[in-house]
Design an enzyme around this catalytic site. Structure first.
Site, PDB file in Angstrom:
ATOM      1  N   THR A  11       0.930  -1.182   0.212  1.00 43.20           N
ATOM      2  CA  THR A  11       0.260  -0.226  -0.209  1.00 43.20           C
ATOM      3  C   THR A  11       0.619   1.198   0.438  1.00 43.20           C
ATOM      4  O   THR A  11       1.733   1.128   0.324  1.00 43.20           O
ATOM      5  CB  THR A  11      -0.891   0.300   1.517  1.00 43.20           C
ATOM      6  OG1 THR A  11      -1.908   0.952   1.709  1.00 43.20           O
ATOM      7  CG2 THR A  11      -0.043  -0.518   2.345  1.00 43.20           C
ATOM      8  N   GLU A  28       0.335   3.478   1.979  1.00 35.96           N
ATOM      9  CA  GLU A  28       0.634   3.889   2.911  1.00 35.96           C
ATOM     10  C   GLU A  28       1.693   3.715   3.756  1.00 35.96           C
ATOM     11  O   GLU A  28       2.508   3.979   4.903  1.00 35.96           O
ATOM     12  CB  GLU A  28      -0.864   3.307   4.089  1.00 35.96           C
ATOM     13  CG  GLU A  28      -2.034   4.037   4.057  1.00 35.96           C
ATOM     14  CD  GLU A  28      -1.861   5.273   4.635  1.00 35.96           C
ATOM     15  OE1 GLU A  28      -1.681   5.476   5.823  1.00 35.96           O
ATOM     16  OE2 GLU A  28      -2.339   6.089   3.530  1.00 35.96           O
ATOM     17  N   TYR A  60      -1.207   0.373  10.957  1.00 35.32           N
ATOM     18  CA  TYR A  60      -1.265  -0.255   9.159  1.00 35.32           C
ATOM     19  C   TYR A  60      -0.180   0.289   8.622  1.00 35.32           C
ATOM     20  O   TYR A  60       0.169  -1.625   7.980  1.00 35.32           O
ATOM     21  CB  TYR A  60      -2.900   0.277   9.170  1.00 35.32           C
ATOM     22  CG  TYR A  60      -3.018  -0.455   7.217  1.00 35.32           C
ATOM     23  CD1 TYR A  60      -3.964  -1.535   6.803  1.00 35.32           C
ATOM     24  CD2 TYR A  60      -2.786   0.520   6.348  1.00 35.32           C
ATOM     25  CE1 TYR A  60      -3.861  -1.997   5.607  1.00 35.32           C
ATOM     26  CE2 TYR A  60      -2.959   0.605   4.963  1.00 35.32           C
ATOM     27  CZ  TYR A  60      -3.908  -0.966   5.084  1.00 35.32           C
ATOM     28  OH  TYR A  60      -3.800  -1.235   3.183  1.00 35.32           O
ATOM     29  N   LYS A 107       1.746  -3.345   6.585  1.00 36.56           N
ATOM     30  CA  LYS A 107       1.916  -3.538   5.278  1.00 36.56           C
ATOM     31  C   LYS A 107       4.251  -3.317   4.985  1.00 36.56           C
ATOM     32  O   LYS A 107       3.981  -4.559   4.660  1.00 36.56           O
ATOM     33  CB  LYS A 107       1.006  -2.535   4.542  1.00 36.56           C
ATOM     34  CG  LYS A 107      -0.138  -3.009   5.200  1.00 36.56           C
ATOM     35  CD  LYS A 107      -0.448  -4.637   4.234  1.00 36.56           C
ATOM     36  CE  LYS A 107      -2.373  -4.420   3.523  1.00 36.56           C
ATOM     37  NZ  LYS A 107      -2.379  -5.337   3.447  1.00 36.56           N
TER      38      LYS A 107
HETATM   39  P1  NAP Z   1     -11.610  -4.394   2.382  1.00 40.61           P
HETATM   40  O1  NAP Z   1     -12.356  -4.008   1.473  1.00 40.61           O
HETATM   41  O2  NAP Z   1     -11.002  -3.408   3.463  1.00 40.61           O
HETATM   42  O3  NAP Z   1     -11.050  -6.013   2.604  1.00 40.61           O
HETATM   43  C1  NAP Z   1     -10.415  -6.704   3.543  1.00 40.61           C
HETATM   44  C2  NAP Z   1     -10.867  -8.312   3.537  1.00 40.61           C
HETATM   45  O4  NAP Z   1      -9.667  -9.006   4.339  1.00 40.61           O
HETATM   46  C3  NAP Z   1     -11.846  -8.677   3.736  1.00 40.61           C
HETATM   47  O5  NAP Z   1     -12.624  -9.345   3.083  1.00 40.61           O
HETATM   48  C4  NAP Z   1     -12.500  -9.196   5.060  1.00 40.61           C
HETATM   49  O6  NAP Z   1     -12.997 -10.084   5.605  1.00 40.61           O
HETATM   50  C5  NAP Z   1     -10.324  -9.581   4.589  1.00 40.61           C
HETATM   51  N1  NAP Z   1      -9.929  -9.989   6.188  1.00 40.61           N
HETATM   52  C6  NAP Z   1      -9.821  -8.660   7.216  1.00 40.61           C
HETATM   53  N2  NAP Z   1      -9.400  -9.510   8.709  1.00 40.61           N
HETATM   54  C7  NAP Z   1      -9.069 -11.170   8.134  1.00 40.61           C
HETATM   55  C8  NAP Z   1      -8.204 -11.736   8.693  1.00 40.61           C
HETATM   56  N3  NAP Z   1      -7.469 -11.517   9.940  1.00 40.61           N
HETATM   57  N4  NAP Z   1      -8.097 -13.236   8.393  1.00 40.61           N
HETATM   58  C9  NAP Z   1      -8.407 -13.194   6.601  1.00 40.61           C
HETATM   59  N5  NAP Z   1      -9.588 -12.575   5.864  1.00 40.61           N
HETATM   60  C10 NAP Z   1      -9.176 -10.784   6.935  1.00 40.61           C
HETATM   61  O7  NAP Z   1     -10.010  -3.869   1.738  1.00 40.61           O
HETATM   62  P2  NAP Z   1      -9.728  -3.563   0.320  1.00 40.61           P
HETATM   63  O8  NAP Z   1      -9.819  -2.390  -0.151  1.00 40.61           O
HETATM   64  O9  NAP Z   1     -10.478  -4.575  -0.648  1.00 40.61           O
HETATM   65  O10 NAP Z   1      -8.350  -3.874   0.440  1.00 40.61           O
HETATM   66  C11 NAP Z   1      -8.015  -5.230  -0.543  1.00 40.61           C
HETATM   67  C12 NAP Z   1      -6.327  -5.192   0.690  1.00 40.61           C
HETATM   68  O11 NAP Z   1      -6.002  -4.285  -0.446  1.00 40.61           O
HETATM   69  C13 NAP Z   1      -6.010  -4.932   1.984  1.00 40.61           C
HETATM   70  O12 NAP Z   1      -4.822  -5.587   1.736  1.00 40.61           O
HETATM   71  C14 NAP Z   1      -5.397  -3.832   1.854  1.00 40.61           C
HETATM   72  O13 NAP Z   1      -5.141  -3.437   3.427  1.00 40.61           O
HETATM   73  C15 NAP Z   1      -5.150  -3.367   0.286  1.00 40.61           C
HETATM   74  N6  NAP Z   1      -4.553  -2.262   0.216  1.00 40.61           N
HETATM   75  C16 NAP Z   1      -6.065  -1.695  -0.368  1.00 40.61           C
HETATM   76  C17 NAP Z   1      -6.337  -0.857  -1.167  1.00 40.61           C
HETATM   77  C18 NAP Z   1      -7.086   0.215  -1.080  1.00 40.61           C
HETATM   78  O14 NAP Z   1      -7.248   2.019  -1.277  1.00 40.61           O
HETATM   79  N7  NAP Z   1      -8.452  -0.237  -1.664  1.00 40.61           N
HETATM   80  C19 NAP Z   1      -4.568   0.225  -1.480  1.00 40.61           C
HETATM   81  C20 NAP Z   1      -3.501   0.031  -1.381  1.00 40.61           C
HETATM   82  C21 NAP Z   1      -3.349  -1.684  -0.160  1.00 40.61           C
HETATM   83  P3  NAP Z   1     -14.583  -9.384   6.445  1.00 40.61           P
HETATM   84  O15 NAP Z   1     -14.858  -9.258   4.856  1.00 40.61           O
HETATM   85  O16 NAP Z   1     -15.042 -10.099   6.433  1.00 40.61           O
HETATM   86  O17 NAP Z   1     -14.425  -7.700   6.476  1.00 40.61           O
HETATM   87  O1  F7E Z   2      -9.157   8.522   4.406  1.00 39.71           O
HETATM   88  C1  F7E Z   2      -9.164  11.575   5.068  1.00 39.71           C
HETATM   89  C2  F7E Z   2      -7.848  10.595   6.720  1.00 39.71           C
HETATM   90  O2  F7E Z   2     -10.088   5.792   5.177  1.00 39.71           O
HETATM   91  C3  F7E Z   2      -8.899   9.307   3.356  1.00 39.71           C
HETATM   92  C4  F7E Z   2      -7.514   2.197   2.820  1.00 39.71           C
HETATM   93  O3  F7E Z   2      -7.500   1.039   2.061  1.00 39.71           O
HETATM   94  O4  F7E Z   2      -6.717   4.022   1.479  1.00 39.71           O
HETATM   95  C5  F7E Z   2      -6.761   3.785   2.718  1.00 39.71           C
HETATM   96  O5  F7E Z   2      -6.885   4.277   3.327  1.00 39.71           O
HETATM   97  C6  F7E Z   2      -8.506  10.219   3.572  1.00 39.71           C
HETATM   98  C7  F7E Z   2      -7.186  10.509   5.029  1.00 39.71           C
HETATM   99  O6  F7E Z   2      -8.072   6.244   3.360  1.00 39.71           O
HETATM  100  C8  F7E Z   2     -12.622  11.408   7.072  1.00 39.71           C
HETATM  101  O7  F7E Z   2      -7.683  11.293   7.353  1.00 39.71           O
HETATM  102  C9  F7E Z   2     -11.117  13.025   6.477  1.00 39.71           C
HETATM  103  O8  F7E Z   2      -6.597  11.373   5.093  1.00 39.71           O
HETATM  104  O9  F7E Z   2     -10.337   6.480   3.145  1.00 39.71           O
HETATM  105  P1  F7E Z   2      -9.317   6.644   3.694  1.00 39.71           P
HETATM  106  P2  F7E Z   2      -6.765   5.853   3.855  1.00 39.71           P
HETATM  107  O10 F7E Z   2      -6.323   6.053   5.306  1.00 39.71           O
HETATM  108  O11 F7E Z   2      -5.836   6.788   2.490  1.00 39.71           O
HETATM  109  C10 F7E Z   2      -5.168   3.601   1.845  1.00 39.71           C
HETATM  110  C11 F7E Z   2      -4.042   3.130  -0.033  1.00 39.71           C
HETATM  111  C12 F7E Z   2      -4.685   1.903   2.153  1.00 39.71           C
HETATM  112  O12 F7E Z   2      -3.853   1.079   2.009  1.00 39.71           O
HETATM  113  C13 F7E Z   2      -6.146   2.104   3.285  1.00 39.71           C
HETATM  114  O13 F7E Z   2      -6.195  -0.043   3.361  1.00 39.71           O
HETATM  115  O14 F7E Z   2      -8.748  11.233   4.292  1.00 39.71           O
HETATM  116  N1  F7E Z   2     -10.355  11.707   6.552  1.00 39.71           N
HETATM  117  N2  F7E Z   2     -12.470  12.635   7.274  1.00 39.71           N
HETATM  118  C14 F7E Z   2     -11.023  11.031   6.525  1.00 39.71           C
HETATM  119  N3  F7E Z   2     -11.474   9.489   6.364  1.00 39.71           N
HETATM  120  C15 F7E Z   2     -12.036   8.527   6.839  1.00 39.71           C
HETATM  121  N4  F7E Z   2     -11.788   7.042   7.148  1.00 39.71           N
HETATM  122  N5  F7E Z   2     -13.215   8.840   7.176  1.00 39.71           N
HETATM  123  C16 F7E Z   2     -13.330  10.582   7.786  1.00 39.71           C
HETATM  124  O15 F7E Z   2     -14.746  10.808   8.598  1.00 39.71           O
END
Ligand code: NAP
Ligand code: F7E
Length: 350
Positions: free
Chosen positions: A140, A142, A164, A168
């Site tokens: 990620t 992050e 997190y 990662k």
């Molecule tokens: P998500 O919607 O939060 O999905 C996470 C998945 O992991 C869900 O199926 C969840 O199950 C499962 N999970 C949680 N805890 C677990 C455990 N202990 N054992 C097995 N499975 C578990 O995330 P996503 O947005 O699809 O992202 C997919 C992956 O890419 C994640 O690893 C995330 O950290 C990474 N990532 C996401 C982004 C982004 O912007 N979306 C960017 C970079 C990296 P439940 O459905 O039961 O909760």
């Molecule tokens: O926050 C700001 C917050 O929670 C984005 C995950 O998929 O992407 C995701 O992480 C920004 C941050 O995503 C609220 O402070 C303001 O600066 O949507 P987010 P994230 O933290 O960028 C990365 C790439 C991953 O890997 C992660 O798994 O938005 N923000 N106000 C807020 N964020 C949330 N959640 N809620 C608010 O009310």
């Protein structure tokens, strides 16, 4: 040749799009579903009837289930390990993926997001499948956290800012380490934020579009957010799962790639654009915790700020440079920022 894939996190946003993509390509898809007290399979319910989809309960915190599932797959498809056509793709998408929540459950986050990856890699090795396995790790942006250069590419040093991000980073390095130490086909995709109508409701983009829909229906009167000035490089999840797959098909062998749109926007911009699509003209007054977003047409105050949504350490801005993936994998994101906002708004404002 059987095309077989195992997806952890199959019930998540990316897991659902990736499963659709792989099933369309003729893969047998195996998915690990975390046990939950309420239904957590909504994102894949439409795929349930497909014979090629196999779901098993499991958890990344439990080696015994990973071993049982991978052994079942081995027994079914890979009894003859000498068959040169064998190929087993493993996409490790399972994670506790919420950055803010990771400050509240840091140990669990480390167990699942860091050690969970190690458990999976070790299970692939201990079942004797490392030669035929192609492993994808969901790294990620992050990990860049408090960024040391703009934009960020594969060579940018990491500086994670949350439990997190730190967890990662462990997974990122253990994946690279197993690639180098054991000659495994193991890659990390360093993915910048990607969203969709299937995005979890507590991530900021979806929180905004759900609130907008509720405001239009009279079910919610205001939207309370945290840092409005955070900048993110937001793409569409559908484009990004294709990039994951491309990483495992790379004829040059395993490598790490950034996937990003290469443009960023503030949370504030996302709010303005989403609300504008439904006829609001949001302007801002006040500052800090007293800042308010109001509709200039009616004077109605709609958006408020609360420190409840601030993080102990914030990632202020992330901007990717995905030149390497575009050049080597031929990957390009197809969905623009405007199209992404529009798709999410339309889906939540039905
Ligand atoms: P998500 O919607 O939060 O999905 C996470 C998945 O992991 C869900 O199926 C969840 O199950 C499962 N999970 C949680 N805890 C677990 C455990 N202990 N054992 C097995 N499975 C578990 O995330 P996503 O947005 O699809 O992202 C997919 C992956 O890419 C994640 O690893 C995330 O950290 C990474 N990532 C996401 C982004 C982004 O912007 N979306 C960017 C970079 C990296 P439940 O459905 O039961 O909760
Ligand atoms: O926050 C700001 C917050 O929670 C984005 C995950 O998929 O992407 C995701 O992480 C920004 C941050 O995503 C609220 O402070 C303001 O600066 O949507 P987010 P994230 O933290 O960028 C990365 C790439 C991953 O890997 C992660 O798994 O938005 N923000 N106000 C807020 N964020 C949330 N959640 N809620 C608010 O009310």
């Amino acid at each position: 040749m059987s095309k077989v894939a195992l997806v952890t996190g199959i019930t998540g946003q990316d897991g659902s799009y990736l499963s659709e993509f792989l099933l369309q390509k003729g893969y047998d898809v195996w998915g690990i579903v975390r046990r939950s007290s309420s239904i957590n399979t909504e994102r894949i319910d439409h795929l349930y009837h497909q014979n090629a989809l196999n779901l098993r309960y499991g958890d990344l915190s439990d080696t015994s289930c990973l071993l049982a599932i991978i052994n079942e797959i081995k027994e079914k498809y890979f009894k003859d390990l000498s068959n040169v056509n064998n190929r087993f793709e493993i996409y490790n998408l399972g994670a506790m993926s919420h950055v803010k929540v990771s400050f509240e459950i840091p140990e669990y986050t480390a167990d699942v997001d860091a050690v969970g990856t190690l458990r999976l890699l070790n299970t692939i090795r201990s079942t004797g499948l490392s030669d035929i396995a192609r492993f994808y790790q969901a790294s990620t942006s992050e990990m860049y956290g408090k960024v040391v250069e703009v934009p960020q590419n594969e060579n940018t040093p990491f500086y994670p800012r949350s439990p997190y991000g730190v967890a990662k980073l462990y997974s990122h390095w253990i994946t690279k380490n197993y690639r180098e130490a054991y000659d495994m086909y193991a890659c990390s995709g360093i993915l910048f934020n990607h969203e969709s109508p299937r995005r979890g409701p507590t991530f900021v983009t979806r929180k905004v579009t759900i609130a907008l829909g509720n405001i239009l229906k009279g079910k919610q009167d205001k939207l309370v957010l945290g840092n409005l000035d955070a900048k993110r490089d937001w793409g569409h999840a559908k484009d990004y799962v294709e990039g994951m797959w491309l990483m495992l098909q790379n004829p040059n062998g395993p490598d790490d790639f950034v996937l990003s749109t290469n443009e960023f926007h503030t949370v504030r911009e996302f709010v303005e654009k989403a609300f504008a699509l439904k006829g609001f003209d949001i302007q801002w007054k006040g500052s800090g915790l007293s800042e308010v977003g109001y509709d200039t047409k009616t004077g109605r105050e709609l958006i408020f700020v609360s420190e409840k949504y601030f993080r102990p350490a914030e990632v202020e801005e992330l901007l990717g440079d995905s030149t390497k993936a575009r050049t080597i994998l031929g990957w390009t994101p197809k969905c623009s920022f405007d199209e992404l906002v529009s798709e999410m708004v339309e889906s939540d404002c039905l």
